[in-house]
Design a protein around this motif. Structure first.
Motif, PDB file in Angstrom:
ATOM      1  N   LEU A 142      23.144 -17.294  36.477  1.00 22.24           N
ATOM      2  CA  LEU A 142      22.928 -16.434  35.311  1.00 22.24           C
ATOM      3  C   LEU A 142      21.909 -16.972  34.316  1.00 22.24           C
ATOM      4  O   LEU A 142      21.387 -16.212  33.502  1.00 22.24           O
ATOM      5  CB  LEU A 142      24.261 -16.219  34.572  1.00 22.24           C
ATOM      6  CG  LEU A 142      25.384 -15.555  35.365  1.00 22.24           C
ATOM      7  CD1 LEU A 142      26.668 -15.542  34.537  1.00 22.24           C
ATOM      8  CD2 LEU A 142      24.999 -14.135  35.769  1.00 22.24           C
ATOM      9  N   PHE A 143      21.655 -18.284  34.366  1.00 26.73           N
ATOM     10  CA  PHE A 143      20.793 -18.902  33.353  1.00 26.73           C
ATOM     11  C   PHE A 143      19.687 -19.730  34.001  1.00 26.73           C
ATOM     12  O   PHE A 143      19.745 -20.056  35.186  1.00 26.73           O
ATOM     13  CB  PHE A 143      21.623 -19.787  32.416  1.00 26.73           C
ATOM     14  CG  PHE A 143      22.582 -19.025  31.543  1.00 26.73           C
ATOM     15  CD1 PHE A 143      22.155 -18.455  30.355  1.00 26.73           C
ATOM     16  CD2 PHE A 143      23.916 -18.862  31.922  1.00 26.73           C
ATOM     17  CE1 PHE A 143      23.037 -17.756  29.547  1.00 26.73           C
ATOM     18  CE2 PHE A 143      24.803 -18.161  31.122  1.00 26.73           C
ATOM     19  CZ  PHE A 143      24.369 -17.603  29.934  1.00 26.73           C
ATOM     20  N   GLU A 144      18.712 -20.089  33.177  1.00 25.62           N
ATOM     21  CA  GLU A 144      17.569 -20.864  33.634  1.00 25.62           C
ATOM     22  C   GLU A 144      17.226 -21.909  32.572  1.00 25.62           C
ATOM     23  O   GLU A 144      17.312 -21.641  31.364  1.00 25.62           O
ATOM     24  CB  GLU A 144      16.354 -19.934  33.823  1.00 25.62           C
ATOM     25  CG  GLU A 144      15.152 -20.563  34.474  1.00 25.62           C
ATOM     26  CD  GLU A 144      15.214 -20.520  36.001  1.00 25.62           C
ATOM     27  OE1 GLU A 144      16.186 -21.034  36.577  1.00 25.62           O
ATOM     28  OE2 GLU A 144      14.289 -19.954  36.603  1.00 25.62           O
ATOM     29  N   GLY A 145      16.856 -23.108  33.043  1.00 20.88           N
ATOM     30  CA  GLY A 145      16.378 -24.136  32.141  1.00 20.88           C
ATOM     31  C   GLY A 145      14.867 -24.207  32.136  1.00 20.88           C
ATOM     32  O   GLY A 145      14.185 -23.417  32.807  1.00 20.88           O
ATOM     33  N   LEU A 146      14.338 -25.166  31.417  1.00 16.15           N
ATOM     34  CA  LEU A 146      12.891 -25.392  31.476  1.00 16.15           C
ATOM     35  C   LEU A 146      12.469 -25.737  32.890  1.00 16.15           C
ATOM     36  O   LEU A 146      11.359 -25.408  33.320  1.00 16.15           O
ATOM     37  CB  LEU A 146      12.509 -26.527  30.523  1.00 16.15           C
ATOM     38  CG  LEU A 146      12.643 -26.239  29.027  1.00 16.15           C
ATOM     39  CD1 LEU A 146      12.366 -27.497  28.221  1.00 16.15           C
ATOM     40  CD2 LEU A 146      11.695 -25.117  28.606  1.00 16.15           C
ATOM     41  N   THR A 147      13.365 -26.410  33.628  1.00 19.90           N
ATOM     42  CA  THR A 147      13.123 -26.715  35.035  1.00 19.90           C
ATOM     43  C   THR A 147      14.311 -26.228  35.857  1.00 19.90           C
ATOM     44  O   THR A 147      15.388 -25.930  35.322  1.00 19.90           O
ATOM     45  CB  THR A 147      12.946 -28.229  35.273  1.00 19.90           C
ATOM     46  OG1 THR A 147      14.157 -28.906  34.902  1.00 19.90           O
ATOM     47  CG2 THR A 147      11.776 -28.779  34.472  1.00 19.90           C
ATOM     48  N   ALA A 191      10.249 -23.925  35.594  1.00 18.11           N
ATOM     49  CA  ALA A 191      11.069 -22.718  35.565  1.00 18.11           C
ATOM     50  C   ALA A 191      10.674 -21.922  34.313  1.00 18.11           C
ATOM     51  O   ALA A 191       9.614 -21.310  34.307  1.00 18.11           O
ATOM     52  CB  ALA A 191      12.551 -23.076  35.590  1.00 18.11           C
ATOM     53  N   LEU A 192      11.450 -21.976  33.237  1.00 15.07           N
ATOM     54  CA  LEU A 192      10.983 -21.328  32.008  1.00 15.07           C
ATOM     55  C   LEU A 192       9.701 -21.974  31.505  1.00 15.07           C
ATOM     56  O   LEU A 192       8.836 -21.312  30.940  1.00 15.07           O
ATOM     57  CB  LEU A 192      12.067 -21.401  30.929  1.00 15.07           C
ATOM     58  CG  LEU A 192      13.359 -20.622  31.185  1.00 15.07           C
ATOM     59  CD1 LEU A 192      14.291 -20.759  29.989  1.00 15.07           C
ATOM     60  CD2 LEU A 192      13.092 -19.154  31.481  1.00 15.07           C
ATOM     61  N   ALA A 193       9.585 -23.265  31.728  1.00 16.92           N
ATOM     62  CA  ALA A 193       8.331 -23.962  31.390  1.00 16.92           C
ATOM     63  C   ALA A 193       7.389 -23.875  32.580  1.00 16.92           C
ATOM     64  O   ALA A 193       7.775 -24.177  33.710  1.00 16.92           O
ATOM     65  CB  ALA A 193       8.614 -25.421  31.048  1.00 16.92           C
ATOM     66  N   LYS A 194       6.151 -23.486  32.328  1.00 16.53           N
ATOM     67  CA  LYS A 194       5.176 -23.437  33.419  1.00 16.53           C
ATOM     68  C   LYS A 194       4.526 -24.793  33.639  1.00 16.53           C
ATOM     69  O   LYS A 194       4.019 -25.087  34.727  1.00 16.53           O
ATOM     70  CB  LYS A 194       4.103 -22.383  33.138  1.00 16.53           C
ATOM     71  CG  LYS A 194       3.238 -22.666  31.907  1.00 16.53           C
ATOM     72  CD  LYS A 194       2.216 -21.561  31.679  1.00 16.53           C
ATOM     73  CE  LYS A 194       1.363 -21.846  30.426  1.00 16.53           C
ATOM     74  NZ  LYS A 194       0.374 -20.772  30.176  1.00 16.53           N
ATOM     75  N   SER A 195       4.528 -25.659  32.575  1.00 17.03           N
ATOM     76  CA  SER A 195       3.911 -26.976  32.687  1.00 17.03           C
ATOM     77  C   SER A 195       4.367 -27.827  31.505  1.00 17.03           C
ATOM     78  O   SER A 195       5.027 -27.333  30.585  1.00 17.03           O
ATOM     79  CB  SER A 195       2.385 -26.878  32.701  1.00 17.03           C
ATOM     80  OG  SER A 195       1.902 -26.313  31.481  1.00 17.03           O
ATOM     81  N   TRP A 196       3.985 -29.098  31.539  1.00 17.55           N
ATOM     82  CA  TRP A 196       4.333 -30.007  30.444  1.00 17.55           C
ATOM     83  C   TRP A 196       3.393 -31.198  30.439  1.00 17.55           C
ATOM     84  O   TRP A 196       2.760 -31.522  31.457  1.00 17.55           O
ATOM     85  CB  TRP A 196       5.783 -30.484  30.564  1.00 17.55           C
ATOM     86  CG  TRP A 196       6.136 -30.965  31.943  1.00 17.55           C
ATOM     87  CD1 TRP A 196       5.877 -32.172  32.515  1.00 17.55           C
ATOM     88  CD2 TRP A 196       6.808 -30.194  32.945  1.00 17.55           C
ATOM     89  NE1 TRP A 196       6.341 -32.219  33.802  1.00 17.55           N
ATOM     90  CE2 TRP A 196       6.926 -31.012  34.094  1.00 17.55           C
ATOM     91  CE3 TRP A 196       7.337 -28.889  32.992  1.00 17.55           C
ATOM     92  CZ2 TRP A 196       7.549 -30.576  35.263  1.00 17.55           C
ATOM     93  CZ3 TRP A 196       7.947 -28.460  34.151  1.00 17.55           C
ATOM     94  CH2 TRP A 196       8.047 -29.287  35.263  1.00 17.55           C
ATOM     95  N   ASP A 197       3.301 -31.838  29.286  1.00 18.24           N
ATOM     96  CA  ASP A 197       2.565 -33.096  29.131  1.00 18.24           C
ATOM     97  C   ASP A 197       3.564 -34.174  28.722  1.00 18.24           C
ATOM     98  O   ASP A 197       4.536 -33.893  28.000  1.00 18.24           O
ATOM     99  CB  ASP A 197       1.491 -32.975  28.045  1.00 18.24           C
ATOM    100  CG  ASP A 197       0.390 -31.998  28.405  1.00 18.24           C
ATOM    101  OD1 ASP A 197       0.077 -31.901  29.611  1.00 18.24           O
ATOM    102  OD2 ASP A 197      -0.136 -31.331  27.487  1.00 18.24           O
TER     103      ASP A 197
END
Length: 527
Positions: free
Chosen positions: A56-61, A72-78
């Motif tokens: 039911l839910f999603e994290g940044l990854t 996941a919700l985040a497409k990328s990160w530094d």
């Protein structure tokens, strides 16, 4: 009688499913082993709850099929050179299942909600690596001091207290899922207690929740990766009976569940229904090192050396469990060497009845000077009872010691352990993330169940947290684990696996070693 029991279980199963479970050939029906208390990712702790939330839910990854965190919700990160600042960039047009936008502000709110002392989340410790997170939880800092900041709607910056090599794994953990702020604030106590009005961010959304009976989900068309979701429906019937859950699967009233009765293993293997998933956990007994006679390490060591694990696994536990002779389970790779952490660390406790008796004698106990009464505590469960009785017999045979077994309902049992109101108790630990620290940190907490407070151990854990050198970090953790066994704080029994039954036409699901099954890419092939 056996046939009558099977018929009764089938009848119960049909009632549970309400006759609707398998009417749709495009539905996966997974029988939950317990009723979720709620589906608030900040507050839940059981696998039944967390497995439901994963759909039911999603994290940044989100963990992939290799258990590696992927965007996941985040497409990328530094990540900053010192490993202490993460900047996450969210995908375009992220939406909740009701069509409203998911923003970096939602994530900042959700994470700080977990750390808010008024929330009283049991998962808050998972965020203590965030700068000022622990201080906020203990009332020593304000929310605005915590190192989580939405720079704009699509950018989240996170400041950590120390380099955290596994931080991306943490962002896939359930307490890191964002929750819908407007709904939470409008219905703070009930927003996740039923299906009505519940807003989701994951592959599926909840449409019905008949308590103690079933949960129904449908594909979430607003999900950012909806094209990868193949099943239009998922059904989660609920039963705390092993026999009922198994009967539901065998009769095709459902098609997957966990923990079939060990006695049915051989039969289910022949039918092609029995499977074993990796499960990063350990079943163990823990000493209260402050309570006599276990305040003497020699007595603790005597009890630990007198346990015969292979016999226990072969005749009682089964499920392809692996005898445990250390704390951290196999299945965690040392990033510095590429080898398994457990393989590098080796065995840290053995089995030796003669040496066990020598330790007991050295502590001053023999036939003329028997031990005081010893009570062994376990929570009510058929398997826990069988293991406790087997250990009771081993301690009698190998040490000549009588122990009294006491079982308690789970809530009472967990409270007794947390308060140190026991001498020796059953325990288990499942990793929250794939790193040795998920295990090693357990006994560094001043409030750990063992009442174990060793400054040297705590110092090693702190040193491992603060270094950005992976090889040095693992060296600290290996040293801490050896110290844990020098002090003989626990009796490791076996490393866990996840036995489950599944009809062969269910494909594409993924079991993570954290005990979670992800149906995002599941499908039904030739039912």
């Amino acid at each position: 009688m056996k046939r009558i029991r099977q018929i009764l279980c089938l009848i119960v199963g049909m009632i549970l499913l309400g006759g609707c479970g398998m009417e749709r050939p495009d539905t996966v029906s997974y029988v939950l082993e317990a009723e979720p208390s709620r589906l608030d990712p900040a507050m839940t702790t059981s696998l039944a709850e967390n497995n439901t939330e994963l759909q039911l839910f999603e994290g940044l990854t989100r963990l992939d099929e290799h258990n590696v965190p992927q965007p996941a919700l985040a497409k990328s990160w530094d990540i900053s050179p010192d490993g202490k600042v993460y900047t996450f960039y969210l995908r375009d047009n992220l939406q909740w299942s009701d069509g409203s936008p998911i923003t970096a502000g939602d994530i900042e709110y959700s994470w700080k909600r977990v750390m808010n002392p008024d929330t009283a989340s049991e998962n808050a410790y998972m965020m203590f690596c965030i700068d000022k997170g622990e201080d906020y939880f203990h009332g020593k800092a304000q929310a605005e001091d915590v190192g989580v900041t939405a720079l704009d709607d699509k950018t989240l910056q996170v400041r950590l207290t120390y380099p955290t090599a596994y931080f991306l794994n943490l962002t896939a953990f359930h307490c890191y899922y964002p929750v819908p702020r407007k709904l939470v604030e409008a219905k703070p106590d009930t927003w996740a207690a039923d299906a009505e009005g519940m807003v989701c961010s994951g592959p599926y959304k909840i449409t019905k929740w008949i308590h103690s009976s079933e949960i129904t989900m449908v594909k979430n068309e607003a999900y950012w990766d909806a094209d990868a979701v193949r099943l239009p429906y998922i059904l989660f019937p609920i039963s705390d009976s092993q026999a009922t859950r198994l009967t539901l699967v065998e009769s095709n009233q459902a098609n997957m569940t966990v923990e079939p009765p060990p006695a049915d293993q051989d039969r289910l293997e022949k039918l092609g229904l029995y499977h074993i998933a990796p499960y990063l956990g350990i079943y163990y007994y823990v000493f209260n090192v402050q309570k006599p006679p276990f305040d003497d390490v020699r007595v603790r060591r005597a009890f630990a050396l007198a346990v015969q694990r292979q016999s226990l696994i072969q005749h009682i536990v089964r499920g392809q469990k692996e005898a445990a002779y250390a704390w951290v389970p196999p299945g965690i790779t040392d990033a510095a060497t590429g080898r398994d952490f457990r393989e590098e660390g080796g065995s840290l406790i053995g089995e030796d009845a003669a040496l066990a008796r020598q330790n007991l004698a050295a502590a001053g106990y023999d036939e003329e000077h028997p031990l005081p009464e010893i009570t062994v505590l376990f929570n009510t469960n058929e398997m826990h009872k069988a293991v406790a009785e087997a250990l009771q017999a081993m301690w009698k045979d190998n040490l000549g010691v009588d122990v009294r077994l006491v079982n308690q309902e789970s809530k009472v049992f967990m409270a007794a352990r947390a308060q140190g109101d026991y001498q020796l108790a059953r325990a288990s630990w499942i990793a929250d993330y794939v790193d040795p620290m998920s295990f090693m940190e357990v006994f560094s907490d001043e409030a750990n169940d063992a009442q174990y407070h060793n400054p040297e151990y705590n110092g090693l854990i702190e040193a491992a947290k603060k270094t950005n050198d992976e090889a040095q970090r693992m060296a600290y953790l290996h040293e801490a684990e050896r110290l844990l066994f020098d002090d003989c704080v626990i009796i490791p029994i076996y490393y866990t696996t996840q036995p489950y039954v599944a009809q062969p036409y269910i494909q594409g699901y993924h079991w993570s070693p954290l005990g979670l099954v992800d149906f995002k890419r599941a499908y039904i092939a030739n039912p």
